[in-house]
Scaffold this motif. Structure first.
Motif, PDB file in Angstrom:
ATOM      1  N   ASN A  44      19.183  36.892 -45.906  1.00 37.67           N
ATOM      2  CA  ASN A  44      19.436  38.326 -45.964  1.00 37.67           C
ATOM      3  C   ASN A  44      19.836  38.719 -47.379  1.00 37.67           C
ATOM      4  O   ASN A  44      20.935  38.399 -47.837  1.00 37.67           O
ATOM      5  N   LEU A  45      18.958  39.434 -48.046  1.00 44.72           N
ATOM      6  CA  LEU A  45      19.189  39.840 -49.434  1.00 44.72           C
ATOM      7  C   LEU A  45      19.682  41.281 -49.559  1.00 44.72           C
ATOM      8  O   LEU A  45      19.693  41.832 -50.658  1.00 44.72           O
ATOM      9  N   ALA A  46      20.104  41.882 -48.466  1.00 49.31           N
ATOM     10  CA  ALA A  46      20.496  43.296 -48.463  1.00 49.31           C
ATOM     11  C   ALA A  46      21.578  43.613 -49.491  1.00 49.31           C
ATOM     12  O   ALA A  46      21.575  44.689 -50.086  1.00 49.31           O
ATOM     13  N   GLN A  47      22.489  42.695 -49.733  1.00 49.34           N
ATOM     14  CA  GLN A  47      23.597  42.931 -50.666  1.00 49.34           C
ATOM     15  C   GLN A  47      23.375  42.276 -52.028  1.00 49.34           C
ATOM     16  O   GLN A  47      24.271  42.277 -52.874  1.00 49.34           O
ATOM     17  N   VAL A  48      22.197  41.735 -52.247  1.00 45.91           N
ATOM     18  CA  VAL A  48      21.909  40.998 -53.479  1.00 45.91           C
ATOM     19  C   VAL A  48      21.302  41.930 -54.525  1.00 45.91           C
ATOM     20  O   VAL A  48      20.300  42.597 -54.264  1.00 45.91           O
ATOM     21  N   THR A  49      21.916  41.956 -55.714  1.00 50.99           N
ATOM     22  CA  THR A  49      21.387  42.777 -56.803  1.00 50.99           C
ATOM     23  C   THR A  49      21.286  42.019 -58.122  1.00 50.99           C
ATOM     24  O   THR A  49      20.923  42.599 -59.136  1.00 50.99           O
ATOM     25  N   ASP A  50      21.631  40.717 -58.110  1.00 52.10           N
ATOM     26  CA  ASP A  50      21.523  39.947 -59.345  1.00 52.10           C
ATOM     27  C   ASP A  50      21.206  38.476 -59.039  1.00 52.10           C
ATOM     28  O   ASP A  50      21.254  38.043 -57.886  1.00 52.10           O
ATOM     29  N   LYS A  51      20.875  37.774 -60.084  1.00 49.18           N
ATOM     30  CA  LYS A  51      20.477  36.366 -59.980  1.00 49.18           C
ATOM     31  C   LYS A  51      21.551  35.515 -59.314  1.00 49.18           C
ATOM     32  O   LYS A  51      21.246  34.706 -58.429  1.00 49.18           O
ATOM     33  N   GLU A  52      22.798  35.664 -59.744  1.00 50.47           N
ATOM     34  CA  GLU A  52      23.872  34.836 -59.212  1.00 50.47           C
ATOM     35  C   GLU A  52      24.020  35.014 -57.704  1.00 50.47           C
ATOM     36  O   GLU A  52      24.157  34.040 -56.959  1.00 50.47           O
ATOM     37  N   ALA A  53      23.998  36.256 -57.250  1.00 46.80           N
ATOM     38  CA  ALA A  53      24.119  36.527 -55.817  1.00 46.80           C
ATOM     39  C   ALA A  53      22.913  35.988 -55.059  1.00 46.80           C
ATOM     40  O   ALA A  53      23.047  35.457 -53.954  1.00 46.80           O
ATOM     41  N   PHE A  54      21.726  36.097 -55.658  1.00 45.57           N
ATOM     42  CA  PHE A  54      20.523  35.562 -55.015  1.00 45.57           C
ATOM     43  C   PHE A  54      20.643  34.051 -54.831  1.00 45.57           C
ATOM     44  O   PHE A  54      20.424  33.524 -53.734  1.00 45.57           O
TER      45      PHE A  54
END
Length: 147
Positions: A44-54
């Motif tokens: 779930n990438l809904a809250q992902v906005t950058d490389k580190e979070a991905f």
């Protein structure tokens, strides 16, 4: 597409790779993956906005080992190893990817490239490795549909 159609398609390593998540096919896709004994992982990438979070989100969703280094090379290493969940094929769904694609297009493209490279590596061994990208935006118009 129905579960039997997905079953036939998912087993074909030469067709596997990076594709657009088919609309309204979740249940049939899950049934097909289960019938083939392929692990199906939803990221779930809904809250992902950058490389580190991905990298963190993928590592957690796929239960990467402790040695996972949270960088592109480590992601590639883990995706082409998967010894902790050995199988005859894999299905990974990158859900809700629009925010990441919009916020960090270069990192999003790199991430998809790593997943495609992993599919190419697995294909050499005849193992299907599917990455399905769930998106509602225009950031992935170039993605192929499953066929």
């Amino acid at each position: 597409m129905t579960a039997p159609q997905f079953h036939t398609l998912l087993s074909r390593a030469e067709k596997a790779g990076l594709h657009r998540m088919p609309f309204a096919s979740d249940l049939a896709l899950e049934e097909a993956a289960e019938s083939l004994d392929y692990p199906l992982h939803r990221v779930n990438l809904a809250q992902v906005t950058d490389k580190e979070a991905f990298l963190d989100t993928v590592g957690k969703a796929l239960n990467f080992p402790d040695w996972y280094g949270h960088n592109w090379d480590a992601l590639a290493d883990c995706l082409t190893d998967l010894s902790w969940m050995a199988a005859d094929g894999y299905v990974i769904i990158l859900e809700h990817s629009d925010a990441f694609a919009a916020a960090a297009p270069a990192d999003f493209a790199m991430a998809l490239s790593v997943f495609q490279d992993a599919a190419d590596t697995w294909r050499e061994d005849g193992i299907p490795f599917w990455t399905l990208v769930g998106t509602s935006g225009t950031h992935t118009d170039w993605l192929q549909d499953m066929e």
